[in-house]
Design a protein around this motif. Structure first.
Motif, PDB file in Angstrom:
ATOM      1  N   ASN A  32       0.675  -1.281  -0.033  1.00  0.00           N
ATOM      2  CA  ASN A  32       0.062  -0.318  -0.045  1.00  0.00           C
ATOM      3  C   ASN A  32       0.990   1.208  -0.097  1.00  0.00           C
ATOM      4  O   ASN A  32       0.559   2.186   0.729  1.00  0.00           O
ATOM      5  CB  ASN A  32      -1.096  -0.005   1.106  1.00  0.00           C
ATOM      6  CG  ASN A  32      -1.934  -1.143   1.223  1.00  0.00           C
ATOM      7  OD1 ASN A  32      -2.593  -1.370   0.077  1.00  0.00           O
ATOM      8  ND2 ASN A  32      -2.414  -2.107   2.085  1.00  0.00           N
ATOM      9  N   GLY A  33       1.803   1.376  -0.824  1.00  0.00           N
ATOM     10  CA  GLY A  33       2.783   2.412  -0.403  1.00  0.00           C
ATOM     11  C   GLY A  33       3.686   2.269   0.677  1.00  0.00           C
ATOM     12  O   GLY A  33       4.507   3.682   0.347  1.00  0.00           O
ATOM     13  N   PHE A  34       3.914   1.115   1.333  1.00  0.00           N
ATOM     14  CA  PHE A  34       4.834   1.404   2.483  1.00  0.00           C
ATOM     15  C   PHE A  34       6.145   0.520   2.126  1.00  0.00           C
ATOM     16  O   PHE A  34       5.324  -0.963   1.869  1.00  0.00           O
ATOM     17  CB  PHE A  34       3.684   1.394   4.007  1.00  0.00           C
ATOM     18  CG  PHE A  34       2.782   3.388   3.581  1.00  0.00           C
ATOM     19  CD1 PHE A  34       3.717   3.962   4.518  1.00  0.00           C
ATOM     20  CD2 PHE A  34       1.785   2.883   3.813  1.00  0.00           C
ATOM     21  CE1 PHE A  34       2.894   5.158   4.811  1.00  0.00           C
ATOM     22  CE2 PHE A  34       0.646   3.815   3.532  1.00  0.00           C
ATOM     23  CZ  PHE A  34       1.255   5.123   4.173  1.00  0.00           C
ATOM     24  N   ASP A  35       7.058   0.741   2.922  1.00  0.00           N
ATOM     25  CA  ASP A  35       8.248  -0.471   2.943  1.00  0.00           C
ATOM     26  C   ASP A  35       8.976  -0.826   4.023  1.00  0.00           C
ATOM     27  O   ASP A  35       8.497   0.092   4.527  1.00  0.00           O
ATOM     28  CB  ASP A  35       9.352   0.143   2.297  1.00  0.00           C
ATOM     29  CG  ASP A  35       9.187   1.155   0.616  1.00  0.00           C
ATOM     30  OD1 ASP A  35       8.643   0.267  -0.273  1.00  0.00           O
ATOM     31  OD2 ASP A  35      10.180   2.155   0.242  1.00  0.00           O
ATOM     32  N   GLU A 117       3.391   9.210   5.144  1.00  0.00           N
ATOM     33  CA  GLU A 117       3.338   9.714   3.679  1.00  0.00           C
ATOM     34  C   GLU A 117       4.674   8.725   4.058  1.00  0.00           C
ATOM     35  O   GLU A 117       5.631   8.922   4.752  1.00  0.00           O
ATOM     36  CB  GLU A 117       3.431  10.437   2.269  1.00  0.00           C
ATOM     37  CG  GLU A 117       4.715  11.149   3.127  1.00  0.00           C
ATOM     38  CD  GLU A 117       4.866  12.219   2.471  1.00  0.00           C
ATOM     39  OE1 GLU A 117       4.543  12.403   1.147  1.00  0.00           O
ATOM     40  OE2 GLU A 117       5.796  13.650   2.814  1.00  0.00           O
ATOM     41  N   ASN A 118       4.823   7.925   3.202  1.00  0.00           N
ATOM     42  CA  ASN A 118       6.596   7.192   3.366  1.00  0.00           C
ATOM     43  C   ASN A 118       7.847   7.887   3.042  1.00  0.00           C
ATOM     44  O   ASN A 118       8.096   8.757   2.133  1.00  0.00           O
ATOM     45  CB  ASN A 118       7.285   5.234   2.508  1.00  0.00           C
ATOM     46  CG  ASN A 118       7.750   4.801   2.555  1.00  0.00           C
ATOM     47  OD1 ASN A 118       7.823   3.601   3.247  1.00  0.00           O
ATOM     48  ND2 ASN A 118       9.018   4.713   1.703  1.00  0.00           N
ATOM     49  N   VAL A 119       8.405   8.013   4.102  1.00  0.00           N
ATOM     50  CA  VAL A 119       9.673   8.984   3.415  1.00  0.00           C
ATOM     51  C   VAL A 119      11.352   7.835   4.249  1.00  0.00           C
ATOM     52  O   VAL A 119      11.125   6.420   4.652  1.00  0.00           O
ATOM     53  CB  VAL A 119       9.733  10.143   4.903  1.00  0.00           C
ATOM     54  CG1 VAL A 119       8.605  10.726   4.342  1.00  0.00           C
ATOM     55  CG2 VAL A 119       9.265   9.877   5.953  1.00  0.00           C
ATOM     56  N   CYS A 120      12.675   8.804   3.983  1.00  0.00           N
ATOM     57  CA  CYS A 120      13.425   8.115   4.013  1.00  0.00           C
ATOM     58  C   CYS A 120      13.655   8.302   5.545  1.00  0.00           C
ATOM     59  O   CYS A 120      12.802   9.582   6.457  1.00  0.00           O
ATOM     60  CB  CYS A 120      14.581   9.501   3.729  1.00  0.00           C
ATOM     61  SG  CYS A 120      16.306   8.360   3.983  1.00  0.00           S
ATOM     62  N   ALA A 125      13.427  12.375   3.346  1.00  0.00           N
ATOM     63  CA  ALA A 125      12.821  12.440   1.626  1.00  0.00           C
ATOM     64  C   ALA A 125      11.866  12.141   1.604  1.00  0.00           C
ATOM     65  O   ALA A 125      11.668  10.658   1.793  1.00  0.00           O
ATOM     66  CB  ALA A 125      13.843  11.995   1.196  1.00  0.00           C
ATOM     67  N   ALA A 126      10.539  12.415   0.717  1.00  0.00           N
ATOM     68  CA  ALA A 126       9.089  11.308   0.738  1.00  0.00           C
ATOM     69  C   ALA A 126       9.611  10.241  -0.774  1.00  0.00           C
ATOM     70  O   ALA A 126      10.208  10.666  -1.569  1.00  0.00           O
ATOM     71  CB  ALA A 126       7.851  12.156   0.662  1.00  0.00           C
ATOM     72  N   GLY A 127       8.994   9.759  -0.584  1.00  0.00           N
ATOM     73  CA  GLY A 127       9.181   8.858  -1.481  1.00  0.00           C
ATOM     74  C   GLY A 127       9.701   7.179  -1.235  1.00  0.00           C
ATOM     75  O   GLY A 127       9.882   6.816  -0.342  1.00  0.00           O
TER      76      GLY A 127
END
Length: 311
Positions: A32-35, A117-120, A125-127
């Motif tokens: 779902n967009g998350f690592d 949102e998924n971030v570093c 940083a988003a993505g």
């Protein structure tokens, strides 16, 4: 390529669509967009798992009410925390693969609906991020942060200084010696003293010696063995000083004479020393092993590597 963690995690990987690292006990994948990273906090308990995601949102961290809402009715969930950018889901020990799959789906959907949102994990940083093993930890890193860490790790390691390390181990072992004496004066021979001795001596060596090698571990072990004996002897010297009304130096020096004259019962003296060494081993062995492992892994920075969800 299969590894020794396959027997624990192959069913989880197949059910949840997670890959398993070729070397370390960690599963990784996206949902779902998350690592996600899924791993045991303790290698000795490989079925007690946590799942982590690096996230952030404009509204700030998860609230207590949101955490309570997520946990309600989910028996496979032991807890949920959100500190910094890391959301950590604690999973019930021995959870079934299908239950883990459902829980991870619920977890990532919950984060999505809550506006995260998924971030570093490092720079924010988003993505998309990459699951990495970095200096003994599992991290969610963007390509820039991963490259920076690898560049830093490629620099020559700080050389070990055994002499300074020995001084550090000696200073650290003094804390263990004080612990032994204080506990004994209170009437205890406690495993805590061995743990304090082990941790303080190893940390002392690492702080002044730069890093811990096999040589450093051997030096630290010898110092711990000697300091445990000295601490026990000082403990008896304090008793002699109090009962015989002599100074501490004299009390320390006459312990062999008191043993010879049976003023101190030999079985009690040596039995106490043996117990101290047993407790020292309990604290020393895992501390030394952990220190050596940490030293070996300090310069390892690499992305997690698997071969698909079915190993």
């Amino acid at each position: 390529m299969a590894n020794r963690w396959q027997k624990y995690y192959s069913g989880y990987g197949e059910s949840a669509g997670l890959d398993i690292d070729a070397e370390y006990p960690v599963m990784f994948g996206s949902r779902n967009g998350f690592d996600l990273l899924v791993y045991p906090p303790k290698v000795s308990a490989p079925r007690a798992l946590v799942a982590t995601v690096s996230v952030q949102r404009a509204a700030g961290p998860l609230s207590a009410a949101e955490i309570k809402q997520f946990r309600h009715g989910r028996k496979a969930c032991n807890g949920l925390t959100h500190q910094g950018r890391l959301a950590t889901l604690s999973i019930r020990n021995g959870v079934k693969p299908e239950d883990l799959n459902t829980l991870l789906e619920d977890f990532t959907q919950f984060l999505q609906q809550a506006g995260f949102e998924n971030v570093c994990q490092t720079c924010g940083a988003a993505g998309a991020t990459e699951g990495c093993f970095a200096g003994g930890r599992y991290l969610h890193l963007c390509p820039n942060c991963l490259a920076g860490m690898q560049q830093q790790a490629a620099k020559p390691a700080k050389p070990e200084n055994p002499v300074a390390g020995a001084v550090g181990a000696l200073i650290g072992s003094l804390a263990g010696a004080v612990c032994i004496i204080l506990l004994s004066q209170l009437g205890y021979v406690a495993a805590l003293s061995g743990l304090v001795m082990g941790v303080c001596a190893i940390k002392g060596y690492e702080m002044l010696g730069g890093r811990l090698s096999g040589k450093g571990a051997a030096i630290s072990v010898v110092i711990m063995l000697i300091m445990t004996y000295v601490a026990d002897r000082l403990d008896w010297a304090i008793i002699a000083m109090r009962d015989l009304e002599v100074d501490l130096f004299t009390g320390f020096r006459i312990i062999p004479l008191l043993l010879e004259e049976q003023a101190i019962e030999g079985s009690v003296y040596w039995g106490n020393l043996v117990m101290l060494y047993l407790f020292l081993l309990l604290g020393m062995v895992p501390t030394v092993m952990a220190g050596l492992r940490s030293s070996r892994e300090a310069g390892v920075i690499r992305p997690l590597q698997g071969s698909g969800p079915q190993l």
